[in-house]
Write a protein that holds these residues in place. Structure first.
Motif, PDB file in Angstrom:
ATOM      1  N   ILE A 284      37.023  44.928  61.509  1.00  7.37           N
ATOM      2  CA  ILE A 284      38.124  44.370  62.287  1.00  7.37           C
ATOM      3  C   ILE A 284      38.231  45.212  63.547  1.00  7.37           C
ATOM      4  O   ILE A 284      38.634  46.374  63.505  1.00  7.37           O
ATOM      5  N   ASP A 285      37.823  44.635  64.673  1.00 11.89           N
ATOM      6  CA  ASP A 285      37.623  45.379  65.917  1.00 11.89           C
ATOM      7  C   ASP A 285      38.546  44.816  67.002  1.00 11.89           C
ATOM      8  O   ASP A 285      38.448  43.639  67.363  1.00 11.89           O
ATOM      9  N   THR A 286      39.436  45.656  67.525  1.00 18.99           N
ATOM     10  CA  THR A 286      40.368  45.159  68.546  1.00 18.99           C
ATOM     11  C   THR A 286      39.663  44.760  69.835  1.00 18.99           C
ATOM     12  O   THR A 286      40.235  44.020  70.638  1.00 18.99           O
ATOM     13  N   HIS A 301      45.858  52.084  73.475  1.00 16.22           N
ATOM     14  CA  HIS A 301      47.176  52.321  72.890  1.00 16.22           C
ATOM     15  C   HIS A 301      47.686  51.078  72.178  1.00 16.22           C
ATOM     16  O   HIS A 301      48.190  51.154  71.053  1.00 16.22           O
ATOM     17  N   PHE A 302      47.541  49.936  72.815  1.00 12.07           N
ATOM     18  CA  PHE A 302      48.078  48.703  72.253  1.00 12.07           C
ATOM     19  C   PHE A 302      47.256  48.171  71.077  1.00 12.07           C
ATOM     20  O   PHE A 302      47.693  47.256  70.376  1.00 12.07           O
ATOM     21  N   SER A 303      46.091  48.743  70.859  1.00  9.90           N
ATOM     22  CA  SER A 303      45.280  48.315  69.713  1.00  9.90           C
ATOM     23  C   SER A 303      46.014  48.532  68.397  1.00  9.90           C
ATOM     24  O   SER A 303      45.741  47.842  67.411  1.00  9.90           O
ATOM     25  N   VAL A 304      46.956  49.468  68.374  1.00 13.40           N
ATOM     26  CA  VAL A 304      47.734  49.706  67.154  1.00 13.40           C
ATOM     27  C   VAL A 304      48.486  48.441  66.763  1.00 13.40           C
ATOM     28  O   VAL A 304      48.430  47.991  65.609  1.00 13.40           O
ATOM     29  N   SER A 305      49.179  47.851  67.714  1.00 16.64           N
ATOM     30  CA  SER A 305      49.954  46.632  67.446  1.00 16.64           C
ATOM     31  C   SER A 305      49.056  45.449  67.116  1.00 16.64           C
ATOM     32  O   SER A 305      49.344  44.671  66.198  1.00 16.64           O
ATOM     33  N   ILE A 306      47.985  45.297  67.868  1.00 19.18           N
ATOM     34  CA  ILE A 306      47.067  44.177  67.631  1.00 19.18           C
ATOM     35  C   ILE A 306      46.459  44.278  66.233  1.00 19.18           C
ATOM     36  O   ILE A 306      46.424  43.303  65.476  1.00 19.18           O
ATOM     37  N   ASN A 307      46.002  45.457  65.884  1.00 21.25           N
ATOM     38  CA  ASN A 307      45.380  45.660  64.576  1.00 21.25           C
ATOM     39  C   ASN A 307      46.361  45.365  63.446  1.00 21.25           C
ATOM     40  O   ASN A 307      46.012  44.687  62.467  1.00 21.25           O
ATOM     41  N   TRP A 308      47.584  45.865  63.556  1.00 20.17           N
ATOM     42  CA  TRP A 308      48.551  45.660  62.480  1.00 20.17           C
ATOM     43  C   TRP A 308      48.893  44.180  62.331  1.00 20.17           C
ATOM     44  O   TRP A 308      49.029  43.666  61.209  1.00 20.17           O
ATOM     45  N   ALA A 309      48.994  43.474  63.431  1.00 21.78           N
ATOM     46  CA  ALA A 309      49.348  42.057  63.374  1.00 21.78           C
ATOM     47  C   ALA A 309      48.272  41.234  62.669  1.00 21.78           C
ATOM     48  O   ALA A 309      48.590  40.351  61.860  1.00 21.78           O
ATOM     49  N   VAL A 310      47.009  41.515  62.959  1.00 23.78           N
ATOM     50  CA  VAL A 310      45.952  40.722  62.316  1.00 23.78           C
ATOM     51  C   VAL A 310      45.789  41.112  60.850  1.00 23.78           C
ATOM     52  O   VAL A 310      45.500  40.260  60.004  1.00 23.78           O
ATOM     53  N   LEU A 311      45.990  42.378  60.536  1.00 22.99           N
ATOM     54  CA  LEU A 311      45.977  42.787  59.127  1.00 22.99           C
ATOM     55  C   LEU A 311      47.070  42.059  58.346  1.00 22.99           C
ATOM     56  O   LEU A 311      46.881  41.678  57.185  1.00 22.99           O
TER      57      LEU A 311
END
Length: 337
Positions: A284-286, A301-311
Motif C-alpha cells: 500500500i503505497d501513498t 507529511h500528508f501520507s499519514v492521513s492518506i494511508n490511514w484512510a485507505v486502511l
C-alpha cells in the motif's frame, strides 16, 4: 462498494476540522509566547500510535525537543525531561480512556501545560486540560485529529522560526479531505479484494517506517488484533532484517505500508526481500495516490492521513467478509483488569 458517506466525511473533516484553525493558532501562539521547554505527545493504544508520526516529523524537521510516551508508562517512569515547563498533548475519541485521563491529571498537577483533542464533549479529559478542542463526533475522528495535529505541530515549528512555509502548508491542509476522498475511491476495489482474499488468513506481518510507523503499529494492534481478533505483528522496516525475516515463508501475508519520507529506501529493501520469498505480498503505497493540489515537499507529511484512510476501507470490508463487527470485544471495557 460498501457505502462511504462523502457528505458526512467532508462535513466532519473538511468543514468542522478546518474551522479550528484559528483556535489552534491562538492557543499555540499563546504557549509559544509564554515559553516552554519541550513537547510531550501522550496517548494509549491507537492514540499513542497517532502521535508517532508527529514525533518523527518534529525529530526530522525541528530542533524542538519532543517525546512520544505511552500514558501508563509515562506516569511511573520518572521522566527526567518532564517539568512544569513541558507542553503535554493528548488525543482521545471518547475522552474517557483511563490511562489518558490519569496522565493528563498527572501533568496538570505538576504544573505542565496540557492540551487535548477529544471527539466527545463534556467528558473527563475535556474537563482536566488547560486547552481543549472538542470535535463533537466520533465518526472520522482520527481523520480530523490528524488534520488538527498537522496545524498544531507545524504552528509550533513556525513559531520556533523553523517553518516559514506554514501559511502555504496550512492552506494545503485544507485540500487534504478532498485528497483523502479521492484516494479512498481509487483504493476501494483493492480494499475489497484484500478482504475477500484474506478473510481466513490467521496471521499478518505489517511493515512500516518513518511517519507511517504509527499507522503500522496501530493497524496491526488496534484493528487486526483488537477489532478482528487476527494475529498480527507490526515490524519496523529498519528492524525487519534483525529477526522477523526468518519467519517469512511462501504463504506468509506481508503488508508493506510505503510512504514518501526519507525512510522509503528502508521499505524498498524489505520489498525486494519479500517479493523473492512470499506469494502473499501486499503493498500500500501513498505514491499511487494523486493528492491534487498538494506540493511535492508536503506529500510525505500528508501520507499519514492518506494511508490511514485507505486502511480504514480494508477494515470495513474485513468486517463484512468475516462477519465480525469492528465494535465486538471480548474483554476491552467488558471486564475489570
Amino acid at each position: 462498494m460498501l457505502k462511504f458517506d462523502e457528505e458526512l466525511f467532508l462535513k466532519l473533516v473538511e468543514k468542522e476540522g478546518l474551522a479550528f484553525r484559528g483556535q489552534i493558532e491562538d492557543m499555540v501562539d499563546s504557549i509559544s509566547k509564554k515559553g516552554y521547554s519541550n513537547l510531550f505527545l501522550i496517548g494509549a493504544g491507537g492514540t499513542i500510535a497517532m502521535m508517532y508520526p508527529y514525533e518523527y516529523i518534529l525529530k526530522s524537521n525541528s530542533t524542538i525537543e519532543v517525546h512520544a510516551e505511552i500514558a501508563a508508562e509515562f506516569m511511573v517512569m520518572n521522566h527526567k525531561h518532564f517539568t512544569k515547563d513541558s507542553v503535554c498533548i493528548f488525543t482521545s475519541v471518547s475522552g474517557t480512556t483511563k490511562e489518558t485521563v490519569e496522565a493528563a491529571e498527572f501533568c496538570k498537577e505538576r504544573g505542565a501545560t496540557t492540551i487535548a483533542l477529544v471527539a466527545e464533549p463534556n467528558t473527563p479529559l475535556t474537563q482536566v486540560v488547560d486547552y481543549c478542542i472538542t470535535t463533537g463526533s466520533e465518526k472520522h475522528s482520527f481523520d480530523t485529529f490528524f488534520m488538527l495535529l498537522y496545524m498544531m505541530i507545524f504552528r509550533f515549528m513556525h513559531n520556533n522560526n523553523e517553518f516559514p512555509q506554514y501559511e502555504q502548508f496550512t492552506n494545503e491542509v485544507a485540500l487534504l479531505p478532498q485528497a483523502i476522498l479521492q484516494a479512498v475511491k481509487a483504493f476501494d476495489k483493492k480494499a475489497e479484494e484484500f478482504a475477500k482474499k484474506h478473510k481466513d488468513t490467521d496471521y499478518h506481518m505489517m511493515v512500516g517506517s518513518g511517519n507511517l510507523w504509527g499507522n503500522t503499529y496501530s493497524y496491526a494492534m488496534c484493528i487486526l488484533e483488537e477489532m478482528q481478533w487476527i494475529h498480527a505483528k507490526s515490524i519496523h522496516a529498519a528492524e525487519f532484517f534483525h529477526g522477523t525475516l526468518e519467519l517469512v515463508v511462501e504463504d506468509t501475508s506481508v503488508i508493506l505500508l510505503k510512504g514518501e519520507d526519507e525512510t522509503r529506501p528502508l521499505m524498498d529493501r524489505v520489498e525486494r526481500f519479500a517479493e523473492k520469498v512470499t506469494n502473499q505480498l501486499t503493498i500500500i503505497d501513498t505514491k499511487e495516490f494523486e493528492m491534487a493540489g498538494i506540493s511535492e515537499e508536503f506529500r510525505k507529511h500528508f501520507s499519514v492521513s492518506i494511508n490511514w484512510a485507505v486502511l480504514s476501507r480494508i477494515s470495513v470490508y474485513l468486517e463484512r467478509e468475516r462477519n465480525h463487527p469492528l465494535e465486538l470485544r471480548r474483554y476491552y471495557r467488558k471486564m475489570e483488569y
